[in-house]
Design a protein around this motif. Structure first.
Motif, PDB file in Angstrom:
ATOM      1  N   THR A  16       0.728  -1.318  -0.039  1.00  0.00           N
ATOM      2  CA  THR A  16      -0.006  -0.122  -0.051  1.00  0.00           C
ATOM      3  C   THR A  16       0.919   1.254  -0.014  1.00  0.00           C
ATOM      4  N   MET A  17       1.903   1.328   0.761  1.00  0.00           N
ATOM      5  CA  MET A  17       2.637   2.539   0.837  1.00  0.00           C
ATOM      6  C   MET A  17       3.727   2.396  -0.267  1.00  0.00           C
ATOM      7  N   GLN A  18       3.890   1.608  -1.002  1.00  0.00           N
ATOM      8  CA  GLN A  18       4.676   1.368  -2.340  1.00  0.00           C
ATOM      9  C   GLN A  18       4.031   2.445  -3.349  1.00  0.00           C
ATOM     10  N   ILE A  19       2.769   1.668  -3.501  1.00  0.00           N
ATOM     11  CA  ILE A  19       1.727   2.435  -4.364  1.00  0.00           C
ATOM     12  C   ILE A  19       1.211   3.740  -4.068  1.00  0.00           C
ATOM     13  N   TRP A  20       0.807   4.152  -2.714  1.00  0.00           N
ATOM     14  CA  TRP A  20       0.285   5.371  -2.366  1.00  0.00           C
ATOM     15  C   TRP A  20       1.383   6.424  -2.340  1.00  0.00           C
ATOM     16  N   ILE A  21       2.528   6.074  -1.657  1.00  0.00           N
ATOM     17  CA  ILE A  21       3.491   7.193  -1.288  1.00  0.00           C
ATOM     18  C   ILE A  21       4.579   6.584  -2.037  1.00  0.00           C
ATOM     19  N   ASN A  22       5.092   7.086  -3.241  1.00  0.00           N
ATOM     20  CA  ASN A  22       6.074   6.656  -4.022  1.00  0.00           C
ATOM     21  C   ASN A  22       7.351   7.348  -3.291  1.00  0.00           C
ATOM     22  N   ALA A  23       8.205   6.349  -2.921  1.00  0.00           N
ATOM     23  CA  ALA A  23       9.407   6.794  -2.171  1.00  0.00           C
ATOM     24  C   ALA A  23      10.384   7.917  -2.790  1.00  0.00           C
ATOM     25  N   ALA A  24      10.592   7.570  -4.049  1.00  0.00           N
ATOM     26  CA  ALA A  24      11.587   8.322  -4.897  1.00  0.00           C
ATOM     27  C   ALA A  24      10.978   9.837  -4.905  1.00  0.00           C
ATOM     28  N   ASP A  25       9.718  10.031  -5.294  1.00  0.00           N
ATOM     29  CA  ASP A  25       9.061  11.175  -5.300  1.00  0.00           C
ATOM     30  C   ASP A  25       9.020  11.989  -3.901  1.00  0.00           C
ATOM     31  N   ILE A  31      13.824  16.530   0.099  1.00  0.00           N
ATOM     32  CA  ILE A  31      15.134  17.077  -0.180  1.00  0.00           C
ATOM     33  C   ILE A  31      14.917  18.544  -0.527  1.00  0.00           C
ATOM     34  N   CYS A  32      14.035  18.666  -1.505  1.00  0.00           N
ATOM     35  CA  CYS A  32      13.899  20.122  -2.061  1.00  0.00           C
ATOM     36  C   CYS A  32      13.420  21.070  -1.219  1.00  0.00           C
ATOM     37  N   THR A  33      12.557  20.536  -0.121  1.00  0.00           N
ATOM     38  CA  THR A  33      11.878  21.612   0.583  1.00  0.00           C
ATOM     39  C   THR A  33      12.538  21.769   1.832  1.00  0.00           C
ATOM     40  N   LYS A  34      13.297  20.839   2.432  1.00  0.00           N
ATOM     41  CA  LYS A  34      13.607  20.780   3.867  1.00  0.00           C
ATOM     42  C   LYS A  34      15.397  21.029   3.875  1.00  0.00           C
ATOM     43  N   LEU A  35      15.956  20.691   2.794  1.00  0.00           N
ATOM     44  CA  LEU A  35      17.565  20.816   2.922  1.00  0.00           C
ATOM     45  C   LEU A  35      17.959  22.324   2.283  1.00  0.00           C
TER      46      LEU A  35
END
Length: 88
Positions: A16-25, A31-35
């Protein structure tokens, strides 16, 4: 999907997590918003990255993220400790 319907417990949650929350995206977004940007971060990282004098040409180039500064390379060796997942 056909095979996914028979999953239960942890395998179902993992799928479910693999489909719902794509780890790469998700990782790229974090990385873009926090670092901080390299230009911002190098101002305070130079003291940890460079062991030479903090007022020489190399330190100033690192601190200002100067692309025309001297070529620098940082080599790091990660050695695992007895604590799982820890390095020094």
């Amino acid at each position: 999907k056909g095979d996914d319907k028979s999953l239960t417990g942890k395998p179902l949650m993992k799928r479910t997590m693999q489909i719902w929350i794509n780890a790469a995206d998700t990782l790229l977004s974090m990385i873009c918003t926090k670092l901080p940007s390299p230009r911002t971060a190098q101002k305070y990282r130079v003291e940890n990255l460079y062991e030479g004098p903090m007022d020489d040409e190399a330190a100033n180039a690192i601190r200002s993220c100067n692309k025309d500064g001297p070529l620098m390379m940082y080599v790091s060796k990660m050695v695992p400790t007895s604590d799982k997942g820890r390095f020094y």
